[in-house]
Design a protein around this motif. Structure first.
Motif, PDB file in Angstrom:
ATOM      1  N   UNK A   1       1.302  14.310   7.285  1.00  0.00           N
ATOM      2  CA  UNK A   1       1.340  13.257   8.304  1.00  0.00           C
ATOM      3  C   UNK A   1       0.114  12.342   8.250  1.00  0.00           C
ATOM      4  N   UNK A   2      -0.930  12.744   7.523  1.00  0.00           N
ATOM      5  CA  UNK A   2      -2.098  11.858   7.394  1.00  0.00           C
ATOM      6  C   UNK A   2      -1.728  10.547   6.691  1.00  0.00           C
ATOM      7  N   UNK A   3      -0.611  10.536   5.978  1.00  0.00           N
ATOM      8  CA  UNK A   3      -0.174   9.295   5.337  1.00  0.00           C
ATOM      9  C   UNK A   3       0.288   8.261   6.373  1.00  0.00           C
ATOM     10  N   UNK A   4       0.522   8.704   7.609  1.00  0.00           N
ATOM     11  CA  UNK A   4       0.913   7.764   8.661  1.00  0.00           C
ATOM     12  C   UNK A   4      -0.160   6.704   8.905  1.00  0.00           C
ATOM     13  N   UNK A   5      -1.403   7.007   8.545  1.00  0.00           N
ATOM     14  CA  UNK A   5      -2.461   6.015   8.733  1.00  0.00           C
ATOM     15  C   UNK A   5      -2.216   4.760   7.903  1.00  0.00           C
ATOM     16  N   UNK A   6      -1.350   4.861   6.894  1.00  0.00           N
ATOM     17  CA  UNK A   6      -0.995   3.668   6.112  1.00  0.00           C
ATOM     18  C   UNK A   6      -0.279   2.635   6.984  1.00  0.00           C
TER      19      UNK A   6
ATOM     20  N   UNK B   1       7.849   2.502   8.005  1.00  0.00           N
ATOM     21  CA  UNK B   1       8.043   3.926   8.313  1.00  0.00           C
ATOM     22  C   UNK B   1       9.127   4.528   7.426  1.00  0.00           C
ATOM     23  N   UNK B   2      10.224   3.796   7.246  1.00  0.00           N
ATOM     24  CA  UNK B   2      11.317   4.286   6.399  1.00  0.00           C
ATOM     25  C   UNK B   2      10.875   4.428   4.946  1.00  0.00           C
ATOM     26  N   UNK B   3      10.158   3.438   4.436  1.00  0.00           N
ATOM     27  CA  UNK B   3       9.663   3.502   3.057  1.00  0.00           C
ATOM     28  C   UNK B   3       8.726   4.695   2.877  1.00  0.00           C
ATOM     29  N   UNK B   4       7.829   4.897   3.825  1.00  0.00           N
ATOM     30  CA  UNK B   4       6.891   6.016   3.744  1.00  0.00           C
ATOM     31  C   UNK B   4       7.644   7.345   3.785  1.00  0.00           C
ATOM     32  N   UNK B   5       8.606   7.468   4.679  1.00  0.00           N
ATOM     33  CA  UNK B   5       9.412   8.696   4.785  1.00  0.00           C
ATOM     34  C   UNK B   5      10.138   8.968   3.471  1.00  0.00           C
ATOM     35  N   UNK B   6      10.734   7.928   2.874  1.00  0.00           N
ATOM     36  CA  UNK B   6      11.443   8.097   1.591  1.00  0.00           C
ATOM     37  C   UNK B   6      10.491   8.533   0.484  1.00  0.00           C
TER      38      UNK B   6
ATOM     39  N   UNK C   1       0.831  -1.215   0.000  1.00  0.00           N
ATOM     40  CA  UNK C   1       0.000   0.000   0.000  1.00  0.00           C
ATOM     41  C   UNK C   1       0.855   1.250   0.000  1.00  0.00           C
ATOM     42  N   UNK C   2       1.928   1.246   0.798  1.00  0.00           N
ATOM     43  CA  UNK C   2       2.816   2.408   0.853  1.00  0.00           C
ATOM     44  C   UNK C   2       3.496   2.607  -0.500  1.00  0.00           C
ATOM     45  N   UNK C   3       3.894   1.510  -1.143  1.00  0.00           N
ATOM     46  CA  UNK C   3       4.562   1.612  -2.455  1.00  0.00           C
ATOM     47  C   UNK C   3       3.638   2.174  -3.533  1.00  0.00           C
ATOM     48  N   UNK C   4       2.343   1.880  -3.439  1.00  0.00           N
ATOM     49  CA  UNK C   4       1.429   2.243  -4.515  1.00  0.00           C
ATOM     50  C   UNK C   4       0.561   3.463  -4.225  1.00  0.00           C
ATOM     51  N   UNK C   5       0.481   3.899  -2.985  1.00  0.00           N
ATOM     52  CA  UNK C   5      -0.364   5.044  -2.627  1.00  0.00           C
ATOM     53  C   UNK C   5       0.144   6.310  -3.295  1.00  0.00           C
ATOM     54  N   UNK C   6      -0.723   7.019  -4.004  1.00  0.00           N
ATOM     55  CA  UNK C   6      -0.283   8.303  -4.575  1.00  0.00           C
ATOM     56  C   UNK C   6      -0.003   9.299  -3.446  1.00  0.00           C
ATOM     57  N   UNK C   7       1.124   9.964  -3.523  1.00  0.00           N
ATOM     58  CA  UNK C   7       1.511  10.950  -2.514  1.00  0.00           C
ATOM     59  C   UNK C   7       1.288  12.342  -3.107  1.00  0.00           C
ATOM     60  N   UNK C   8       0.380  13.094  -2.499  1.00  0.00           N
ATOM     61  CA  UNK C   8       0.079  14.432  -2.974  1.00  0.00           C
ATOM     62  C   UNK C   8       0.691  15.465  -2.038  1.00  0.00           C
TER      63      UNK C   8
END
Length: 186
Positions: A135-140, A157-162, A69-76
């Motif tokens: 930070x709302x992406x933390x819900x992932x 957490x590291x993948x999301x931060x990157x 999910x973190x890999x595929x979630x679009x980050x806006x």
């Protein structure tokens, strides 16, 4: 399992690590060895091993789902004009310092850069502000327990931060070096 197979302890003792903790239950080695030779022990141990394996598989499966999910979630990334981003970053920094008990020093003027905060200082503040806004992406990460080595939380957490830093760098090219620094240093 201990209560079921051994019954009451042979002796109670003070907990050697924490005196205020409940007493430690002690059993004679011979009683434990005899219980371990029974068919009931083998059945209970096998059942426990199956449950443990099922829990490990569920944690592993959840970890893989969260990482995907973190890999595929679009980050806006919020898009702000440079002056507004600088001002919001300085205000965000001031709020954080105030919350930590530090001095509150907001620069004067309509632009943070003209107000006495230099570009070198602003870059980390801008990235911090944008990361906070995202930070709302933390819900992932929900569903991954923290503190366990194999839960995958630190990896997620590291993948999301990157991913977030990469998205900020793409949206704000002047912040690319700071995003790379923060990714590398964390």
């Amino acid at each position: 399992m201990v209560h079921r197979l051994l019954g009451p302890p042979d002796r109670l003792s003070v907990n050697p690590r924490l005196k205020a903790a409940p007493q430690v239950r002690l059993y004679h080695v011979e009683r434990v060895a005899a219980a371990e030779r029974t068919d009931e022990f083998r059945r209970v141990a096998a059942s426990s091993a199956r449950r443990s394996e099922a829990v490990r598989n569920a944690v592993r499966r959840r970890r893989l789902e969260v990482l995907e999910r973190i890999r595929t979630e679009p980050i806006e990334v919020p898009r702000l004009e440079p002056g507004k981003l600088a001002l919001r970053a300085v205000e965000h920094r001031a709020r954080r310092e105030a919350a930590a008990g530090g001095p509150i020093e907001l620069p004067a003027g309509d632009s943070a850069e003209r107000g006495g905060v230099g570009r070198a200082t602003l870059a980390p503040w801008k990235v911090d502000y944008l990361r906070h806004r995202m930070s709302h992406y933390d819900q992932l990460l929900d569903g991954l327990p923290g503190g366990e080595g194999d839960s995958g939380r630190s990896e997620a957490e590291e993948l999301l931060r990157r991913r977030i830093c990469a998205a900020i760098a793409e949206a704000y090219p002047p912040l690319e070096q700071e995003c790379e620094r923060q990714t590398r240093d964390q």
